[in-house]
Design an enzyme around this catalytic site. Structure first.
Site, PDB file in Angstrom:
ATOM      1  N   SER A 108     -36.120   2.982 -58.112  1.00 43.65           N
ATOM      2  CA  SER A 108     -35.977   2.953 -59.532  1.00 43.65           C
ATOM      3  C   SER A 108     -36.439   1.906 -60.279  1.00 43.65           C
ATOM      4  CB  SER A 108     -34.392   3.144 -59.865  1.00 43.65           C
ATOM      5  OG  SER A 108     -33.966   1.948 -59.797  1.00 43.65           O
ATOM      6  N   THR A 134     -30.332   1.226 -57.733  1.00 43.43           N
ATOM      7  CA  THR A 134     -29.334   0.412 -58.453  1.00 43.43           C
ATOM      8  C   THR A 134     -29.835  -0.040 -59.561  1.00 43.43           C
ATOM      9  OG1 THR A 134     -29.890  -1.487 -57.088  1.00 43.43           O
ATOM     10  CG2 THR A 134     -27.947  -0.266 -56.529  1.00 43.43           C
ATOM     11  N   ASP A 135     -31.412  -0.446 -59.762  1.00 44.82           N
ATOM     12  CA  ASP A 135     -31.990  -1.460 -60.471  1.00 44.82           C
ATOM     13  C   ASP A 135     -32.191  -0.944 -61.865  1.00 44.82           C
ATOM     14  OD1 ASP A 135     -32.356  -3.530 -58.612  1.00 44.82           O
ATOM     15  OD2 ASP A 135     -34.369  -2.903 -57.874  1.00 44.82           O
ATOM     16  N   THR A 143     -32.296   2.700 -52.944  1.00 45.79           N
ATOM     17  CA  THR A 143     -32.042   2.217 -51.816  1.00 45.79           C
ATOM     18  C   THR A 143     -30.857   3.029 -50.838  1.00 45.79           C
ATOM     19  OG1 THR A 143     -32.285  -0.203 -52.288  1.00 45.79           O
ATOM     20  CG2 THR A 143     -30.686  -0.001 -50.623  1.00 45.79           C
TER      21      THR A 143
HETATM   22  C1  SIN Z   1     -33.933   0.651 -56.466  1.00 42.04           C
HETATM   23  O1  SIN Z   1     -33.412   0.611 -57.586  1.00 42.04           O
HETATM   24  O2  SIN Z   1     -34.551   2.014 -56.329  1.00 42.04           O
HETATM   25  C2  SIN Z   1     -34.017  -0.232 -55.432  1.00 42.04           C
HETATM   26  C3  SIN Z   1     -32.909  -1.068 -55.282  1.00 42.04           C
HETATM   27  C4  SIN Z   1     -31.500  -0.322 -55.067  1.00 42.04           C
HETATM   28  O3  SIN Z   1     -31.331   0.764 -55.147  1.00 42.04           O
HETATM   29  O4  SIN Z   1     -30.745  -1.270 -54.711  1.00 42.04           O
END
Ligand code: SIN
Length: 320
Positions: free
Chosen positions: A60, A93-94, A14
């Site tokens: 991710s 984040t995931d 993100t």
């Molecule tokens: C991801 O994990 O690539 C998408 C979600 C995020 O980064 O919060």
């Protein structure tokens, strides 16, 4: 040695996301903006030069072995350069906690490798990515910083403990009872715990991992009310694996209830799986708290690890 460098490796997420035209910032596509653009206009910490490299550009949730292999290779390359002080990795984040754990387990670097991320896309009016990236650079430039770390919302976490605990809050991560390594405040680090400890690099493991065409198959089984043991029997059935063209399961991680307890139906099935040669590790579905090994434990405890990290640890062990 010339000017010291911090290298920013982009993998997507993100933090590199862009909103769909005319949509609000909750509707966006991750992994769009090149890392070179994310660092454009950011001031390098005083006395440092910034370099950037695009390693991958993915959401991710889709993290896989090929991206991890490339990321490991680039980390090894840059960490070996005498004039590189540390690395920053922009990541979704995931699965950030899984990548952080993998890098710390395999590399346990003497230099800082700081993963950072965002909960809002890069083009949101109130994007959190730029501040997270600035904070990560501050940590990477901090004298004595070492090991794999994560920085989000002004907080610094160790790779072993970091976990995404909230689906939408900007402050989405926690280190549970282990506690944060520290905070970044107005360009300074206030440290509360030791940096992650460096180890000798796991050269054999790294080599095997970089050559691997697949990771050993390890699945996570969640214990819950009214659980059904046949779920495990089906998972470890080699005929089922062959039918779907996937390798047989070599390990199972139990995300148990509370202190790692397991529904009696699942317990019987896990016992059958273990007797058939499948490795079984016990963790908990709780976010916080540590599992204690018990006398005559049938299923060894993955001490201090969440289920996803225990799964990675077991995959690396089986690979090794
Ligand atoms: C991801 O994990 O690539 C998408 C979600 C995020 O980064 O919060």
């Amino acid at each position: 040695m010339g000017v010291e460098k911090i290298v920013v490796l982009g993998t997507g997420g993100t933090i590199a996301g862009l909103a769909a035209p005319a949509a609000d910032s909750r509707v966006y596509v991750a992994a769009q903006k090149p890392v070179a653009e994310l660092v454009t206009g950011l001031a390098a910490p005083s006395g440092f030069e910034l370099l950037s490299e695009q390693v991958a550009q993915i959401d991710s949730k889709d993290m896989d072995l090929a991206v991890w292999q490339k990321l490991l290779q680039r980390c090894v390359h840059w960490l070996a350069q005498a004039d590189v002080r540390g690395l920053v990795i922009t990541h979704g984040t995931d699965t950030l906690e899984e990548t952080a754990f993998l890098l710390q387990t395999v590399l346990a670097p003497r230099k800082p490798v700081v993963l950072t991320c965002a909960m809002r896309p890069a083009d949101a009016a109130d994007a959190d990515g730029p501040q997270n990236l600035r904070d990560a650079l501050v940590v990477a430039a901090t004298a004595g910083a070492q090991g794999v770390l994560a920085v989000c919302a002004g907080r610094i976490f160790g790779a072993q403990d970091v976990q995404k605990v909230h689906s939408s809050r900007l402050d989405a991560f926690s280190a549970g009872e282990a506690g944060d390594v520290g905070r970044v405040h107005q360009g300074h680090v206030d440290r509360q715990r030791d940096w992650p400890q460096p180890r000798e690099p796991q050269e054999m493991l790294l080599e095997v991992l970089l050559r691997a065409s697949a990771l050993p198959r390890v699945e996570i089984v969640l214990s819950h009310a009214a659980a059904c043991g046949a779920t495990v029997d089906m998972l470890v059935d080699p005929a089922a694996a062959a039918r779907f063209g996937v390798p047989p399961v070599r390990g199972l991680v139990l995300a148990g209830t509370g202190g790692g307890t397991v529904h009696h139906e699942l317990e019987a099935a896990l016992r059958r799986a273990q007797a058939g040669g499948v490795r079984v590790l016990r963790s908990t579905r709780c976010n916080d708290g540590f599992l204690q090994p018990r006398p005559k434990d049938e299923f060894p405890v993955a001490a201090g690890l969440s289920a996803v990290k225990a799964r990675l640890a077991l995959m690396l062990e089986l690979l090794h």
